[in-house]
Design a protein around this motif. Structure first.
Motif, PDB file in Angstrom:
ATOM      1  N   ILE A   1      12.586   7.682  -9.912  1.00  0.00           N
ATOM      2  CA  ILE A   1      11.613   8.297 -10.826  1.00  0.00           C
ATOM      3  C   ILE A   1      11.623   7.540 -12.156  1.00  0.00           C
ATOM      4  O   ILE A   1      10.571   7.343 -12.780  1.00  0.00           O
ATOM      5  N   TRP A   2      12.786   7.082 -12.564  1.00  0.00           N
ATOM      6  CA  TRP A   2      12.848   6.301 -13.814  1.00  0.00           C
ATOM      7  C   TRP A   2      12.047   5.000 -13.644  1.00  0.00           C
ATOM      8  O   TRP A   2      11.239   4.637 -14.491  1.00  0.00           O
TER       9      TRP A   2
ATOM     10  N   ASP B   1       0.816  -1.215   0.000  1.00  0.00           N
ATOM     11  CA  ASP B   1       0.000   0.000   0.000  1.00  0.00           C
ATOM     12  C   ASP B   1       0.852   1.270   0.000  1.00  0.00           C
ATOM     13  O   ASP B   1       0.412   2.296  -0.491  1.00  0.00           O
ATOM     14  N   TYR B   2       2.071   1.158   0.568  1.00  0.00           N
ATOM     15  CA  TYR B   2       2.953   2.337   0.518  1.00  0.00           C
ATOM     16  C   TYR B   2       3.343   2.628  -0.932  1.00  0.00           C
ATOM     17  O   TYR B   2       3.295   3.776  -1.379  1.00  0.00           O
ATOM     18  N   ILE B   3       3.734   1.582  -1.664  1.00  0.00           N
ATOM     19  CA  ILE B   3       4.141   1.776  -3.068  1.00  0.00           C
ATOM     20  C   ILE B   3       2.996   2.413  -3.855  1.00  0.00           C
ATOM     21  O   ILE B   3       3.187   3.378  -4.603  1.00  0.00           O
ATOM     22  N   ALA B   4       1.781   1.906  -3.646  1.00  0.00           N
ATOM     23  CA  ALA B   4       0.615   2.449  -4.367  1.00  0.00           C
ATOM     24  C   ALA B   4       0.366   3.911  -3.962  1.00  0.00           C
ATOM     25  O   ALA B   4       0.124   4.775  -4.817  1.00  0.00           O
TER      26      ALA B   4
ATOM     27  N   GLU C   1       3.203   6.186  -5.445  1.00  0.00           N
ATOM     28  CA  GLU C   1       3.083   6.374  -6.898  1.00  0.00           C
ATOM     29  C   GLU C   1       1.876   7.248  -7.239  1.00  0.00           C
ATOM     30  O   GLU C   1       1.950   8.097  -8.122  1.00  0.00           O
ATOM     31  N   LYS C   2       0.785   7.048  -6.510  1.00  0.00           N
ATOM     32  CA  LYS C   2      -0.429   7.831  -6.767  1.00  0.00           C
ATOM     33  C   LYS C   2      -0.161   9.324  -6.554  1.00  0.00           C
ATOM     34  O   LYS C   2      -0.587  10.172  -7.332  1.00  0.00           O
ATOM     35  N   ARG C   3       0.593   9.643  -5.489  1.00  0.00           N
ATOM     36  CA  ARG C   3       0.892  11.052  -5.198  1.00  0.00           C
ATOM     37  C   ARG C   3       1.784  11.660  -6.283  1.00  0.00           C
ATOM     38  O   ARG C   3       1.596  12.801  -6.693  1.00  0.00           O
TER      39      ARG C   3
ATOM     40  N   LYS D   1      10.050  18.356 -12.473  1.00  0.00           N
ATOM     41  CA  LYS D   1      10.516  17.653 -11.270  1.00  0.00           C
ATOM     42  C   LYS D   1       9.333  16.925 -10.600  1.00  0.00           C
ATOM     43  O   LYS D   1       8.702  17.493  -9.703  1.00  0.00           O
ATOM     44  N   PRO D   2       9.041  15.714 -11.018  1.00  0.00           N
ATOM     45  CA  PRO D   2       7.839  15.029 -10.493  1.00  0.00           C
ATOM     46  C   PRO D   2       7.902  14.668  -8.997  1.00  0.00           C
ATOM     47  O   PRO D   2       6.874  14.388  -8.399  1.00  0.00           O
ATOM     48  N   PHE D   3       9.107  14.655  -8.395  1.00  0.00           N
ATOM     49  CA  PHE D   3       9.223  14.263  -6.978  1.00  0.00           C
ATOM     50  C   PHE D   3       9.120  15.454  -6.009  1.00  0.00           C
ATOM     51  O   PHE D   3       9.426  15.297  -4.831  1.00  0.00           O
TER      52      PHE D   3
END
Ligand code: SF4
Ligand code: ZN
Length: 308
Positions: free
Chosen positions: A63-64, A25-28, A31-33, A198-200
């Motif tokens: 990010i890649w 659930d953390y990964i999801a 990624e959603k954010r 900068k997506p992060f």
């Protein structure tokens, strides 16, 4: 500690979001954010050709990884800076990652542009700070390779901590012109300039590190030797102390700034960009700073060869 979504054992607690999550659930959640940030700032979509600047560190490889796993058309670009005990290892991390993911990786080498000299050698020759020379050269090569390769957008792995420490530095020194330009998207404003994103920017360093770990990314833990003692690291420590006492303050600080960035627009000086007489890439001068640096290096090397 239980995962707020599924009730299984949580592996991470995010105080800023008042949530604990299991690995899946953390990964999801993470990624959603990030995908939401990409959409919010209209960074790119799946039709775009994306170039990701990778250094071998956790941010850029993460990010890649995220973009590849979500079906984006993302190619990596590694720039070999020629820094001893650092560049070779970080390059291997990028090559191995690309092989593992069956992804395309472009490699550029600073030495090809500067008579076989590495970043530390160039900085020594011209008596300038290594990071300032490095920043100038990396920015130029990233932009040029992105345009030559026909990419629509250049992605970098800057995270929330990077952005907040830059913001903090610009604020305490009242660098109003820099404040007017600080944003997660730098639009293309010249036909030889690529859009940069900068997506992060909404993900903390800790959140990115947790993502990298959970996704099993083999990244470079060693930092560049020239980053030791950087002011930005000092700011990051101060901001982490603040975050410890007031969880979520880094994100609030940055989001509040973006929402109110209009305040600083009056300080924005429109740069009159023209084509560099040597390379054709944008500059405010007759010859761009990259070409001037190349010429200086050329002259210095020629002079020292004359003495031989
Ligand atoms: Fe370049 Fe300085 Fe960053 Fe090292 S720390 S990669 S020299 S900008
Ligand atoms: Zn030039």
């Amino acid at each position: 500690m239980k995962c707020k979504i599924c009730g299984n054992k949580a592996v991470i607690k995010l105080r800023a979001h008042n949530i604990a999550l299991c690995e899946k659930d953390y990964i999801a959640f993470f990624e959603k954010r990030v995908l939401k940030t990409i959409r919010k700032y209209r960074m790119f979509d799946k039709d775009h050709k994306i170039l990701v600047a990778v250094s071998g560190g956790k941010d850029s490889l993460s990010i890649w990884e995220l973009l590849l796993s979500r079906g984006f058309n993302a190619v990596g670009l590694y720039i070999d800076l020629g820094i001893e005990n650092y560049s070779e290892d970080s390059k291997s991390k990028c090559i191995n990652f690309a092989k593992d993911k069956n992804a395309e990786l472009e490699i550029a080498n600073v030495k090809e542009y500067f008579n076989g000299l590495s970043i530390p050698e160039i900085a020594r020759y011209v008596r300038r700070k290594t990071c300032s020379v490095c920043g100038l050269i990396k920015r130029y090569i990233m932009n040029r390779r992105a345009l030559e390769g026909g990419y629509d957008v250049l992605v970098t792995g800057h995270n929330l901590d990077d952005e907040v420490s830059t913001l903090f530095g610009n604020m305490i020194h009242w660098q109003v012109e820099y404040l007017a330009r600080q944003f997660p998207v730098l639009e293309k404003n010249h036909d030889k300039m690529v859009k940069k994103v900068k997506p992060f920017v909404t993900s903390t360093e800790r959140e990115v590190a947790a993502y990298a770990l959970m996704k099993g990314i083999d990244y470079m833990e060693k930092e560049c030797p020239f980053s030791i003692g950087a002011t930005s690291l000092f700011y990051k420590r101060l901001l982490n102390e603040l975050e410890e006492k007031q969880p979520g303050s880094k994100l609030r600080f940055l989001n509040g700034f973006y929402e109110n960035s209009g305040i600083f627009q009056t300080f924005r000086k429109e740069l009159k960009l023209r084509a560099c007489e040597r390379c054709g890439y944008p500059t405010t001068e007759t010859v761009c700073s990259f070409c001037r640096l190349r010429e200086r290096i050329g002259n210095i090397v020629e002079k020292s060869e004359d003495r031989l």
